[in-house]
Design an enzyme around this catalytic site. Structure first.
Site, PDB file in Angstrom:
ATOM      1  N   GLY A  15       0.787  -1.321   0.313  1.00 26.25           N
ATOM      2  CA  GLY A  15      -0.296   0.301  -0.050  1.00 26.25           C
ATOM      3  C   GLY A  15       0.684   0.573   0.113  1.00 26.25           C
ATOM      4  O   GLY A  15       1.564   1.100   0.260  1.00 26.25           O
ATOM      5  N   SER A  16       0.191   2.383  -0.488  1.00 23.00           N
ATOM      6  CA  SER A  16       1.395   3.568  -0.850  1.00 23.00           C
ATOM      7  C   SER A  16       0.166   4.773  -1.264  1.00 23.00           C
ATOM      8  O   SER A  16       0.925   5.781  -1.603  1.00 23.00           O
ATOM      9  CB  SER A  16       2.188   3.257  -1.869  1.00 23.00           C
ATOM     10  OG  SER A  16       1.336   2.879  -3.017  1.00 23.00           O
ATOM     11  N   GLY A  17      -1.257   4.476  -0.122  1.00 25.41           N
ATOM     12  CA  GLY A  17      -1.529   5.929  -0.482  1.00 25.41           C
ATOM     13  C   GLY A  17      -0.869   6.984   0.757  1.00 25.41           C
ATOM     14  O   GLY A  17       0.587   6.731   1.679  1.00 25.41           O
ATOM     15  N   ASN A  18      -1.511   7.456   1.279  1.00 27.01           N
ATOM     16  CA  ASN A  18      -1.607   8.351   2.379  1.00 27.01           C
ATOM     17  C   ASN A  18      -0.756   8.150   3.302  1.00 27.01           C
ATOM     18  O   ASN A  18       0.478   8.174   4.051  1.00 27.01           O
ATOM     19  CB  ASN A  18      -2.608   8.938   2.851  1.00 27.01           C
ATOM     20  CG  ASN A  18      -2.123  10.863   3.642  1.00 27.01           C
ATOM     21  OD1 ASN A  18      -3.083  10.767   4.232  1.00 27.01           O
ATOM     22  ND2 ASN A  18      -1.939  11.144   2.410  1.00 27.01           N
ATOM     23  N   TRP A  19      -1.760   6.748   4.183  1.00 32.58           N
ATOM     24  CA  TRP A  19      -0.668   6.107   5.434  1.00 32.58           C
ATOM     25  C   TRP A  19       0.533   5.208   4.356  1.00 32.58           C
ATOM     26  O   TRP A  19       1.274   5.325   5.770  1.00 32.58           O
ATOM     27  CB  TRP A  19      -2.020   5.750   5.982  1.00 32.58           C
ATOM     28  CG  TRP A  19      -1.716   4.896   7.534  1.00 32.58           C
ATOM     29  CD1 TRP A  19      -2.197   4.201   7.724  1.00 32.58           C
ATOM     30  CD2 TRP A  19      -1.232   5.438   8.131  1.00 32.58           C
ATOM     31  NE1 TRP A  19      -1.722   4.002   9.187  1.00 32.58           N
ATOM     32  CE2 TRP A  19      -0.891   4.651   9.503  1.00 32.58           C
ATOM     33  CE3 TRP A  19       0.423   6.457   8.681  1.00 32.58           C
ATOM     34  CZ2 TRP A  19      -0.309   4.479  10.509  1.00 32.58           C
ATOM     35  CZ3 TRP A  19       0.469   6.071   9.633  1.00 32.58           C
ATOM     36  CH2 TRP A  19       0.690   5.245  11.057  1.00 32.58           C
ATOM     37  N   GLY A  20       0.277   5.008   4.171  1.00 30.30           N
ATOM     38  CA  GLY A  20       1.277   4.104   3.505  1.00 30.30           C
ATOM     39  C   GLY A  20       2.266   4.058   3.154  1.00 30.30           C
ATOM     40  O   GLY A  20       3.975   4.196   3.502  1.00 30.30           O
ATOM     41  N   PHE A  46       0.192   0.811  -6.041  1.00 26.76           N
ATOM     42  CA  PHE A  46      -0.647   0.420  -7.155  1.00 26.76           C
ATOM     43  C   PHE A  46      -0.572   1.382  -8.009  1.00 26.76           C
ATOM     44  O   PHE A  46      -0.812   2.267  -8.122  1.00 26.76           O
ATOM     45  CB  PHE A  46      -2.053   0.403  -6.853  1.00 26.76           C
ATOM     46  CG  PHE A  46      -3.319   0.697  -7.086  1.00 26.76           C
ATOM     47  CD1 PHE A  46      -3.933  -1.544  -7.836  1.00 26.76           C
ATOM     48  CD2 PHE A  46      -4.351   1.348  -7.570  1.00 26.76           C
ATOM     49  CE1 PHE A  46      -4.596  -1.451  -9.143  1.00 26.76           C
ATOM     50  CE2 PHE A  46      -5.138   1.415  -8.692  1.00 26.76           C
ATOM     51  CZ  PHE A  46      -5.706  -0.023  -9.081  1.00 26.76           C
ATOM     52  N   PHE A 103      -9.805  -4.062  -0.546  1.00 28.63           N
ATOM     53  CA  PHE A 103      -8.923  -3.976  -1.542  1.00 28.63           C
ATOM     54  C   PHE A 103      -7.732  -5.718  -0.854  1.00 28.63           C
ATOM     55  O   PHE A 103      -7.199  -5.855  -1.801  1.00 28.63           O
ATOM     56  CB  PHE A 103      -7.996  -3.462  -2.442  1.00 28.63           C
ATOM     57  CG  PHE A 103      -8.480  -1.746  -2.484  1.00 28.63           C
ATOM     58  CD1 PHE A 103      -9.357  -1.982  -3.650  1.00 28.63           C
ATOM     59  CD2 PHE A 103      -7.596  -0.592  -2.497  1.00 28.63           C
ATOM     60  CE1 PHE A 103      -9.642  -1.089  -4.588  1.00 28.63           C
ATOM     61  CE2 PHE A 103      -8.612   0.239  -3.447  1.00 28.63           C
ATOM     62  CZ  PHE A 103      -9.193   0.494  -4.416  1.00 28.63           C
ATOM     63  N   LYS A 211     -13.808   3.733  16.186  1.00 24.80           N
ATOM     64  CA  LYS A 211     -14.190   5.295  16.178  1.00 24.80           C
ATOM     65  C   LYS A 211     -14.309   6.321  15.475  1.00 24.80           C
ATOM     66  O   LYS A 211     -14.382   6.635  15.585  1.00 24.80           O
ATOM     67  CB  LYS A 211     -12.646   5.101  17.499  1.00 24.80           C
ATOM     68  CG  LYS A 211     -11.559   5.329  16.063  1.00 24.80           C
ATOM     69  CD  LYS A 211     -10.247   6.141  16.543  1.00 24.80           C
ATOM     70  CE  LYS A 211      -9.193   6.666  15.422  1.00 24.80           C
ATOM     71  NZ  LYS A 211      -9.624   6.979  13.648  1.00 24.80           N
TER      72      LYS A 211
HETATM   73  N1  LIG Z   1      -4.965   8.081   5.908  1.00 24.87           N
HETATM   74  C1  LIG Z   1      -4.918   8.213   8.063  1.00 24.87           C
HETATM   75  O1  LIG Z   1      -4.524   9.087   7.926  1.00 24.87           O
HETATM   76  C2  LIG Z   1      -5.146   6.980   7.493  1.00 24.87           C
HETATM   77  C3  LIG Z   1      -5.301   6.368   6.917  1.00 24.87           C
HETATM   78  N2  LIG Z   1      -5.893   4.679   7.619  1.00 24.87           N
HETATM   79  C4  LIG Z   1      -5.989   3.976   7.481  1.00 24.87           C
HETATM   80  O2  LIG Z   1      -5.107   3.098   6.962  1.00 24.87           O
HETATM   81  C5  LIG Z   1      -6.197   2.252   5.095  1.00 24.87           C
HETATM   82  C6  LIG Z   1      -5.065   3.400   3.515  1.00 24.87           C
HETATM   83  O3  LIG Z   1      -5.105   4.514   3.362  1.00 24.87           O
HETATM   84  P1  LIG Z   1      -4.544   5.631   2.778  1.00 24.87           P
HETATM   85  O4  LIG Z   1      -3.038   4.755   3.052  1.00 24.87           O
HETATM   86  O5  LIG Z   1      -5.849   6.882   3.546  1.00 24.87           O
HETATM   87  O6  LIG Z   1      -5.981   5.377   1.552  1.00 24.87           O
HETATM   88  P2  LIG Z   1      -5.604   6.510  -0.279  1.00 24.87           P
HETATM   89  O7  LIG Z   1      -6.808   6.930   0.314  1.00 24.87           O
HETATM   90  O8  LIG Z   1      -4.573   8.202   0.996  1.00 24.87           O
HETATM   91  O9  LIG Z   1      -5.153   6.118  -0.579  1.00 24.87           O
HETATM   92  C7  LIG Z   1      -5.458   4.687  -1.334  1.00 24.87           C
HETATM   93  C8  LIG Z   1      -4.601   3.892  -1.923  1.00 24.87           C
HETATM   94  O10 LIG Z   1      -5.330   3.316  -2.886  1.00 24.87           O
HETATM   95  C9  LIG Z   1      -4.685   3.345  -4.693  1.00 24.87           C
HETATM   96  N3  LIG Z   1      -5.846   1.776  -5.244  1.00 24.87           N
HETATM   97  C10 LIG Z   1      -6.648   2.308  -5.828  1.00 24.87           C
HETATM   98  N4  LIG Z   1      -7.282   1.346  -6.249  1.00 24.87           N
HETATM   99  C11 LIG Z   1      -6.765   0.512  -5.677  1.00 24.87           C
HETATM  100  C12 LIG Z   1      -7.174  -1.172  -6.012  1.00 24.87           C
HETATM  101  N5  LIG Z   1      -7.740  -1.567  -7.295  1.00 24.87           N
HETATM  102  N6  LIG Z   1      -5.889  -2.111  -6.023  1.00 24.87           N
HETATM  103  C13 LIG Z   1      -5.308  -2.425  -4.672  1.00 24.87           C
HETATM  104  N7  LIG Z   1      -4.916  -0.169  -3.664  1.00 24.87           N
HETATM  105  C14 LIG Z   1      -5.937   0.563  -4.685  1.00 24.87           C
HETATM  106  C15 LIG Z   1      -4.138   3.923  -4.704  1.00 24.87           C
HETATM  107  O11 LIG Z   1      -2.609   3.911  -5.508  1.00 24.87           O
HETATM  108  C16 LIG Z   1      -4.000   3.869  -3.202  1.00 24.87           C
HETATM  109  O12 LIG Z   1      -2.556   3.920  -2.910  1.00 24.87           O
HETATM  110  C17 LIG Z   1      -7.553   2.766   4.819  1.00 24.87           C
HETATM  111  O13 LIG Z   1      -7.647   1.578   5.643  1.00 24.87           O
HETATM  112  C18 LIG Z   1      -7.529   3.764   5.696  1.00 24.87           C
HETATM  113  O14 LIG Z   1      -8.499   3.902   7.354  1.00 24.87           O
HETATM  114  C19 LIG Z   1      -5.402   4.157   9.211  1.00 24.87           C
HETATM  115  C20 LIG Z   1      -5.042   5.881   9.770  1.00 24.87           C
HETATM  116  C21 LIG Z   1      -4.763   6.634   9.413  1.00 24.87           C
HETATM  117  O1  LIG Z   2      -7.842   6.565  11.398  1.00 24.36           O
HETATM  118  C1  LIG Z   2      -7.513   7.642  11.147  1.00 24.36           C
HETATM  119  C2  LIG Z   2      -6.892   8.039  11.779  1.00 24.36           C
HETATM  120  O2  LIG Z   2      -6.926   8.035  12.614  1.00 24.36           O
HETATM  121  C3  LIG Z   2      -8.597   7.067   9.239  1.00 24.36           C
HETATM  122  O3  LIG Z   2      -8.616   6.583   9.082  1.00 24.36           O
HETATM  123  P1  LIG Z   2     -10.055   7.299   7.204  1.00 24.36           P
HETATM  124  O4  LIG Z   2      -8.398   6.194   6.147  1.00 24.36           O
HETATM  125  O5  LIG Z   2     -10.312   5.600   6.944  1.00 24.36           O
HETATM  126  O6  LIG Z   2     -10.384   8.409   7.516  1.00 24.36           O
END
Ligand SMILES: NC(=O)C1=CN([C@@H]2O[C@H](COP(=O)(O)OP(=O)(O)OC[C@H]3O[C@@H](n4cnc5c(N)ncnc54)[C@H](O)[C@@H]3O)[C@@H](O)[C@H]2O)C=CC1
Ligand SMILES: O=C(CO)COP(=O)(O)O
Length: 240
Positions: A15-20, A46, A103, A211
């Site tokens: 994973g390489s979104g915001n948290w990744g 991705f 995913f 939460k």
């Molecule tokens: N962003 C945050 O502050 C936090 C997020 N989380 C959790 O971390 C997890 C990931 O969230 P983020 O990194 O924020 O996501 P994000 O919304 O920033 O990124 C989405 C990711 O999904 C990928 N993606 C899109 N289509 C896809 C597919 N078909 N198959 C696989 N990947 C695909 C994108 O390329 C991107 O890397 C979630 O479960 C979220 O609840 C937990 C704590 C903090």
């Molecule tokens: O849990 C989070 C921050 O603590 C963020 O989760 P989401 O990215 O699913 O909103």
């Protein structure tokens, strides 16, 4: 845990979104320093094509920055983006799952038979898979599909704040294997990211996930200008 890498654990982030991206940055700052881990953190991307026509993974490897999901933050030269899932995990004995929850099942199915023996996982994913048989926590989905131990790491962890090293804390939930939980805690802990361990995967994962339901309700209270008393009712779960 014997890892076949001359004692050094190898970490891959799925994973390489915001948290990744933030998790990879944090892990890479530790693997560069801690002798029990190989420096490199492989991050599965991705693949996407940027408006410039460049591939996201190539851009990350050139600029050491994820310009789409974490612009303006250097990840570290030891974070290597890899758009090939199999190649990203093939040498790893520590796998960090951090994609949006929808995913995970598809990713796990692609990983069956591709992992090193004895690999350990941790999920940073908030959410659950809702099936006809009922809800399934993401750590259980990973364990059931891949037959591997999977801890969880949860907290009030807004990625953009951790990216700029504002203080935050998190909890690792584990089952039985305290040694593995301590290894994860060592890998994630920094002066600005404090990690505790608790022998309760379900409790930690459910609290981390639920939460966010409360957070949405609290946001609605703000949006509707309903006031602090109503918000406290929401926080105490009395208004549900
Ligand atoms: N962003 C945050 O502050 C936090 C997020 N989380 C959790 O971390 C997890 C990931 O969230 P983020 O990194 O924020 O996501 P994000 O919304 O920033 O990124 C989405 C990711 O999904 C990928 N993606 C899109 N289509 C896809 C597919 N078909 N198959 C696989 N990947 C695909 C994108 O390329 C991107 O890397 C979630 O479960 C979220 O609840 C937990 C704590 C903090
Ligand atoms: O849990 C989070 C921050 O603590 C963020 O989760 P989401 O990215 O699913 O909103």
């Amino acid at each position: 845990m014997e890892n076949g890498h001359a004692g050094k654990h190898r970490v891959a982030v799925i994973g390489s979104g915001n948290w990744g991206s933030v998790a990879s940055r944090l892990l890479a700052s530790n693997t560069a320093k801690l002798p029990s881990f190989h420096d490199e953190v492989r991050m599965w991307v991705f693949e996407e094509t940027l408006p410039t026509g460049e591939k996201l993974s190539e851009s990350i490897n050139q600029a050491h920055e994820n310009c789409k999901y974490l612009p303006g933050i250097k990840l570290g030269t030891n974070v290597i983006a890899d758009p090939d899932l199999e190649s990203a995990v093939k040498d790893a004995d520590m796998l960090v799952f951090v994609t949006p929850h929808q995913f995970v099942e598809g990713i796990c199915k692609k990983l069956v038979g591709k992992l090193r023996p004895g690999v350990e996982a941790i999920s940073l994913i908030k959410g659950m898979e809702v099936k006809m048989e009922g809800p399934c926590m993401i750590s259980k989905l990973i364990t059931d599909t891949l037959g591997i131990n999977c801890c969880v790491l949860m907290g009030a962890n807004i990625a953009n704040e951790i990216a700029v090293e504002k203080f935050s804390e998190a909890t690792i939930g584990y089952r039985e294997d305290k040694e593995a939980a301590n290894r994860w805690a060592k890998l994630f802990t920094t002066p600005y990211f404090l990690v505790a361990i608790v022998e309760d995967i379900e409790g930690v994962e459910l609290c981390g996930t639920l939460k966010n339901v409360v957070a949405i309700a609290a946001g609605l209270v703000d949006g509707l200008d309903m006031g602090n008393n109503t918000k406290v009712s929401i926080l105490l779960l009395k208004a549900f």
